[in-house]
Design an enzyme around this catalytic site. Structure first.
Site, PDB file in Angstrom:
ATOM      1  CG  LEU A  94      -1.488   4.164 -15.247  1.00 16.52           C
ATOM      2  CD1 LEU A  94      -0.526   4.160 -16.425  1.00 16.52           C
ATOM      3  CD2 LEU A  94      -0.770   3.733 -13.977  1.00 16.52           C
TER       4      LEU A  94
ATOM      5  CD  GLU B 174      -4.308  12.676 -12.399  1.00 19.47           C
ATOM      6  OE1 GLU B 174      -3.152  12.227 -12.460  1.00 19.47           O
ATOM      7  OE2 GLU B 174      -5.281  11.983 -12.084  1.00 19.47           O
TER       8      GLU B 174
ATOM      9  CB  CYS C 299      -7.512   8.555 -11.324  1.00 20.53           C
ATOM     10  SG  CYS C 299      -8.534   7.238 -10.684  1.00 20.53           S
TER      11      CYS C 299
ATOM     12  N   PRO D 293       0.840  -1.208   0.000  1.00 20.83           N
ATOM     13  CG  PRO D 293       0.155  -0.878   2.221  1.00 20.83           C
ATOM     14  CD  PRO D 293       0.985  -1.787   1.351  1.00 20.83           C
ATOM     15  CB  ALA D 294       0.061   4.772  -0.729  1.00 21.95           C
ATOM     16  CB  SER D 295       4.657   5.215   2.479  1.00 19.17           C
ATOM     17  OG  SER D 295       5.404   4.136   1.972  1.00 19.17           O
TER      18      SER D 295
HETATM   19  P1  ADP Z   1       1.135   9.603  -6.129  1.00 18.90           P
HETATM   20  O1  ADP Z   1       2.051  10.525  -6.880  1.00 18.90           O
HETATM   21  O2  ADP Z   1      -0.288   9.892  -6.304  1.00 18.90           O
HETATM   22  O3  ADP Z   1       1.530   9.355  -4.706  1.00 18.90           O
HETATM   23  P2  ADP Z   1       2.446   7.195  -6.982  1.00 18.90           P
HETATM   24  O4  ADP Z   1       2.328   6.583  -8.329  1.00 18.90           O
HETATM   25  O5  ADP Z   1       3.740   7.818  -6.593  1.00 18.90           O
HETATM   26  O6  ADP Z   1       1.247   8.208  -6.881  1.00 18.90           O
HETATM   27  O7  ADP Z   1       2.068   6.144  -5.870  1.00 18.90           O
HETATM   28  C1  ADP Z   1       1.141   5.099  -6.036  1.00 18.90           C
HETATM   29  C2  ADP Z   1       1.687   3.827  -5.416  1.00 18.90           C
HETATM   30  O8  ADP Z   1       2.881   3.481  -6.119  1.00 18.90           O
HETATM   31  C3  ADP Z   1       2.084   3.956  -3.962  1.00 18.90           C
HETATM   32  O9  ADP Z   1       1.826   2.734  -3.292  1.00 18.90           O
HETATM   33  C4  ADP Z   1       3.558   4.210  -4.047  1.00 18.90           C
HETATM   34  O10 ADP Z   1       4.206   3.815  -2.856  1.00 18.90           O
HETATM   35  C5  ADP Z   1       3.934   3.315  -5.208  1.00 18.90           C
HETATM   36  N1  ADP Z   1       5.203   3.647  -5.854  1.00 18.90           N
HETATM   37  C6  ADP Z   1       5.782   4.863  -5.993  1.00 18.90           C
HETATM   38  N2  ADP Z   1       6.974   4.765  -6.588  1.00 18.90           N
HETATM   39  C7  ADP Z   1       7.159   3.445  -6.854  1.00 18.90           C
HETATM   40  C8  ADP Z   1       8.217   2.675  -7.457  1.00 18.90           C
HETATM   41  N3  ADP Z   1       9.328   3.256  -7.899  1.00 18.90           N
HETATM   42  N4  ADP Z   1       8.052   1.335  -7.550  1.00 18.90           N
HETATM   43  C9  ADP Z   1       6.945   0.743  -7.086  1.00 18.90           C
HETATM   44  N5  ADP Z   1       5.941   1.410  -6.509  1.00 18.90           N
HETATM   45  C10 ADP Z   1       6.017   2.727  -6.390  1.00 18.90           C
END
Ligand code: ADP
Length: 480
Positions: free
Chosen positions: A249, A384, A282, A174-176
């Site tokens: 995306l 965006e 999105c 998941p997102a951090s």
């Molecule tokens: P936002 O810019 O909206 O935060 P991201 O595409 O950066 O969108 O993030 C979406 C998900 O992708 C998050 O879970 C993030 O941790 C992950 N993510 C970001 N960079 C990478 C990477 N280099 N490899 C794999 N996952 C990533």
């Protein structure tokens, strides 16, 4: 304060590094919890656990997999309020929206519990009497799911539920910004008795975890929702092991309001398609195109509605729009508005932000903002914004509206408001977008195939279509 862990092979673990990630409340900067930062070792452990679980999970009768998903769904219902609270705490959206999202997240589990038992094959007539052709649909294998912070609950189940239904084990990253909701949902998977290794949760550095998942040939599929930039990178990385990819995306949704629109409906749609989640979606509208004859009335009614919006901490029940996720998100909105203003856009309402925390990363609010006279060269009409800014532009003819709407590298969602049936169908058919809301500001739903054209992604999630990305087709040609 929530202290969550990694979930690998049915066990809750700390990361091998001493690091933990602090999760902030984006409304005020308070630390609301922590999760471990997984090292490569834990990612490999998760891949091994998922690989080992694969055969048995895939071999289970579909009805048994469905029963696990159903139980998970019921538990989501029982814990709806506590998950919604966690979601708002770490993501910021108003509680009412968080409750709605948790309910939607549950519906994906429910839907795919029902869909699991409907994966069937085919018998194809052969070209000779002594042959038979049998087509099977089989699970693709171990799935890596990478999810974003804007919908921390529903983006998880929208991926995991069909994967599990199809027979695929999952490693979730998941997102951090929002790992606590993910952990709370995974806790319920554990409680539902889902066998060890079938659902795994790894939190930590996106680059480290992403790389370890992408370079491992045992991971057969990546399903990702996030930025177009990261999606493209994952697609490139997938090439080496030829992983199957599903990418949901970015978007740059147009919103077309024709003279013959129902004004009330068109105004109501704005709140759903632009203000929800503070515009951090999105499918959020990025460009409003309004026909000459209805322009003044539409703008004046939208402005009245925007004035009613109460921005603040999502935990306060009177709040209708929360903060932006972090400083970077806020800066982007400020940058887009400044750029548009410098290039001649008019400001009809809003235009201000505020920072309400000592924390440099949190407490960023932006008020709903109406910009007029926008032109193509402005960033806001190309990139965006992910914030509550509404750029408005007039148009005269249907052809012009379609040309403007389709002039984008994105193709996720588009909205059309008209009372004319034939115009509605004609325009919807010509829009180069995967999702069209025709007199509907909230088209996303569990049973429909959601996904984008062009640079908005590959593949569909939701409905029976959402099963396909997790299934390989095999045929057996039989001599008899
Ligand atoms: P936002 O810019 O909206 O935060 P991201 O595409 O950066 O969108 O993030 C979406 C998900 O992708 C998050 O879970 C993030 O941790 C992950 N993510 C970001 N960079 C990478 C990477 N280099 N490899 C794999 N996952 C990533």
């Amino acid at each position: 304060m929530e202290e969550k862990k990694l979930y690998i092979n049915g066990e809750w673990l700390d990361g091998s590094g001493s690091e933990v990630i602090q999760v902030l409340n984006p409304a005020n900067g308070e630390v609301v919890g922590t999760v471990p930062a997984a090292g490569k070792k834990e990612v490999i452990q998760a891949i091994e656990a998922a690989s080992e679980a694969f055969d048995a999970w895939a071999a289970l009768p579909a009805r048994r997999r469905a029963t696990y998903l159903r139980r998970w769904y019921e538990l989501m219902g029982e814990h709806k309020e506590s998950i919604a609270q966690i979601l708002t705490l770490e993501q910021g959206k108003p509680l009412a929206e968080a409750r709605g999202e948790v309910a939607a997240a549950g519906r994906f589990l429910e839907w795919y519990a029902e869909e699991a038992v409907r994966v069937t094959g085919e018998i194809i007539p052969p070209s000779s009497e002594n042959k038979r052709i049998m087509v099977l649909r089989q699970p693709v294998g171990v799935v890596a799911a990478i999810t974003p912070w804007n919908f921390p609950a529903s983006m998880i189940t929208r991926k995991i539920a069909p994967a599990l239904a199809a027979g695929c084990p999952v490693i979730l990253k998941p997102a951090s910004q929002t790992p606590l909701t993910a952990a709370a949902i995974v806790e319920l998977a554990h409680e539902a008795g889902i066998p060890k290794g079938v659902v795994n949760l790894v939190t930590g550095s996106a680059t480290l975890i992403g790389k370890a998942l992408m370079e491992d040939g045992r991971v057969r599929k990546i399903t990702f929702t996030g930025s177009t930039e990261v999606g493209k990178m994952l697609m490139r990385q997938s090439a080496d092991t030829m992983k199957r990819v599903s990418l949901e995306l970015g978007g740059h949704a147009p919103y077309l309001v024709f003279d013959d629109a129902d004004l009330e409906q068109a105004v109501a749609g704005v709140i759903q398609a632009k203000i929800r989640n503070a515009g951090q979606m999105c499918v959020a509208v990025n460009r409003f195109f309004v026909q000459e004859g209805i322009y003044d009335a539409f703008v004046s009614r939208v402005r009245t509605e925007l004035k009613k919006i109460n921005t603040g901490n999502g935990l306060d029940e009177s709040v209708t729009m929360g903060p932006l996720i972090n400083q970077k998100a806020y800066q982007k909105v400020v940058d887009h508005v400044t750029d548009a203003r410098e290039l001649g856009a008019g400001l009809l309402y809003g235009g201000n932000g505020r920072h309400e925390s000592d924390h440099p990363e949190a407490g960023y609010f932006y008020e709903p903002t109406l910009l007029t006279n926008v032109t193509d060269e402005m960033k806001i009409m190309r990139e965006e914004t992910f914030g509550p800014v509404l750029p408005l532009r007039r148009f005269e003819t249907e052809e012009e509206a379609l040309r403007l709407a389709n002039d984008s590298r994105y193709g996720l969602a588009a909205y059309v408001y008209t009372q004319s049936l034939s115009r509605g169908i004609r325009v919807s058919e010509k829009l180069q977008y995967g999702v069209v809301g025709l007199n509907d500001g909230g088209p996303a739903t569990v049973q429909a195939p959601f996904g984008g054209f062009k640079e908005s992604g590959i593949g569909r999630e939701g409905g029976h279509h959402g099963m396909d990305p997790f299934l390989e087709i095999k045929y057996i040609s039989i001599g008899i």
